[in-house]
Scaffold this motif. Structure first.
Motif, PDB file in Angstrom:
ATOM      1  N   TYR A   4       0.827  -1.209   0.000  1.00 47.39           N
ATOM      2  CA  TYR A   4       0.000   0.000   0.000  1.00 47.39           C
ATOM      3  C   TYR A   4       0.862   1.258   0.000  1.00 47.39           C
ATOM      4  CZ  TYR A   4      -4.101  -2.872   1.053  1.00 47.39           C
ATOM      5  OH  TYR A   4      -5.099  -3.796   1.001  1.00 47.39           O
TER       6      TYR A   4
ATOM      7  N   PHE B 223       1.063   4.117  -2.963  1.00 43.48           N
ATOM      8  CA  PHE B 223       0.858   5.527  -2.633  1.00 43.48           C
ATOM      9  C   PHE B 223       2.051   6.356  -3.097  1.00 43.48           C
ATOM     10  CE2 PHE B 223       1.469   9.144   0.201  1.00 43.48           C
ATOM     11  CZ  PHE B 223       0.255   9.790   0.051  1.00 43.48           C
TER      12      PHE B 223
ATOM     13  N   ARG C 285       2.155   6.785  -6.801  1.00 42.43           N
ATOM     14  CA  ARG C 285       1.106   7.697  -7.263  1.00 42.43           C
ATOM     15  C   ARG C 285       1.503   9.149  -7.023  1.00 42.43           C
ATOM     16  NH1 ARG C 285      -2.438   8.720 -10.996  1.00 42.43           N
ATOM     17  NH2 ARG C 285      -4.323   9.692 -10.221  1.00 42.43           N
TER      18      ARG C 285
ATOM     19  N   LEU D 226      -2.525  10.865   7.999  1.00 42.06           N
ATOM     20  CA  LEU D 226      -3.665  11.358   7.225  1.00 42.06           C
ATOM     21  C   LEU D 226      -3.544  12.857   6.975  1.00 42.06           C
ATOM     22  CD1 LEU D 226      -6.327  10.790   5.865  1.00 42.06           C
ATOM     23  CD2 LEU D 226      -7.455  10.982   8.078  1.00 42.06           C
TER      24      LEU D 226
ATOM     25  N   HIS E 101      -3.311  14.592   3.256  1.00 42.43           N
ATOM     26  CA  HIS E 101      -4.181  15.704   2.858  1.00 42.43           C
ATOM     27  C   HIS E 101      -3.340  16.884   2.334  1.00 42.43           C
ATOM     28  CE1 HIS E 101      -7.693  18.272   2.861  1.00 42.43           C
ATOM     29  NE2 HIS E 101      -7.015  19.161   3.544  1.00 42.43           N
TER      30      HIS E 101
ATOM     31  N   ALA F 164      -1.971  16.010  -1.121  1.00 40.94           N
ATOM     32  CA  ALA F 164      -3.040  16.138  -2.117  1.00 40.94           C
ATOM     33  C   ALA F 164      -3.277  17.601  -2.464  1.00 40.94           C
ATOM     34  CB  ALA F 164      -4.318  15.484  -1.603  1.00 40.94           C
TER      35      ALA F 164
ATOM     36  N   HIS G  73      -7.822  15.745  -5.253  1.00 39.80           N
ATOM     37  CA  HIS G  73      -8.561  15.243  -4.101  1.00 39.80           C
ATOM     38  C   HIS G  73      -7.783  14.073  -3.499  1.00 39.80           C
ATOM     39  CE1 HIS G  73     -11.789  13.315  -1.800  1.00 39.80           C
ATOM     40  NE2 HIS G  73     -12.334  14.529  -1.762  1.00 39.80           N
ATOM     41  N   VAL G  74      -7.884  13.908  -2.210  1.00 38.32           N
ATOM     42  CA  VAL G  74      -7.165  12.839  -1.503  1.00 38.32           C
ATOM     43  C   VAL G  74      -7.380  11.478  -2.178  1.00 38.32           C
ATOM     44  CG1 VAL G  74      -7.032  11.575   0.676  1.00 38.32           C
ATOM     45  CG2 VAL G  74      -7.123  14.052   0.702  1.00 38.32           C
ATOM     46  N   THR G  75      -8.582  11.227  -2.637  1.00 43.26           N
ATOM     47  CA  THR G  75      -8.874   9.918  -3.238  1.00 43.26           C
ATOM     48  C   THR G  75      -8.048   9.641  -4.484  1.00 43.26           C
ATOM     49  OG1 THR G  75     -10.738  10.838  -4.480  1.00 43.26           O
ATOM     50  CG2 THR G  75     -11.232   9.855  -2.333  1.00 43.26           C
ATOM     51  N   GLU G  76      -7.548  10.673  -5.149  1.00 47.47           N
ATOM     52  CA  GLU G  76      -6.725  10.471  -6.336  1.00 47.47           C
ATOM     53  C   GLU G  76      -5.329   9.943  -6.015  1.00 47.47           C
ATOM     54  OE1 GLU G  76      -6.943  13.357  -9.571  1.00 47.47           O
ATOM     55  OE2 GLU G  76      -8.521  14.357  -8.437  1.00 47.47           O
TER      56      GLU G  76
ATOM     57  N   PHE H 159      -4.908   7.334  -4.096  1.00 43.59           N
ATOM     58  CA  PHE H 159      -5.048   5.904  -3.787  1.00 43.59           C
ATOM     59  C   PHE H 159      -5.581   5.129  -4.959  1.00 43.59           C
ATOM     60  CE2 PHE H 159      -5.296   8.189   0.191  1.00 43.59           C
ATOM     61  CZ  PHE H 159      -4.387   7.497   0.956  1.00 43.59           C
TER      62      PHE H 159
END
Length: 72
Positions: free
Chosen positions: A9, A13, A16, A54, A58, A61, A67-70, A72
């Motif tokens: 993981y 990350f 990415r 976290l 943030h 990002a 956005h944070v989701t991008e 992952f």
């Protein structure tokens, strides 16, 4: 101690973050400046030397303008 799945993981990350940063043609130092983090921190994240909180995720990002989701 982290298990192999945790490391996977983190590796995904880190890759990415690097991919998005390089797509924007910005340095690790510039991303750190935008994110409000120390200049060496981004490199440590990308080299899997840090497990970002976290809050730092943030900030990264935001520094990348995604956005944070991008991440992952």
């Amino acid at each position: 101690m982290q298990n192999i799945e945790d490391t996977d993981y983190l590796k995904q990350f880190a890759q990415r973050v690097r991919t998005l940063r390089e797509a924007q043609k910005i340095s690790q130092e510039k991303l750190a400046e935008r994110a409000g983090l120390h200049r060496t921190y981004i490199g440590m994240v990308e080299r899997l030397e840090r497990n970002p909180s976290l809050v730092c995720i943030h900030k990264i990002a935001n520094g990348l303008g995604v956005h944070v989701t991008e991440l992952f």
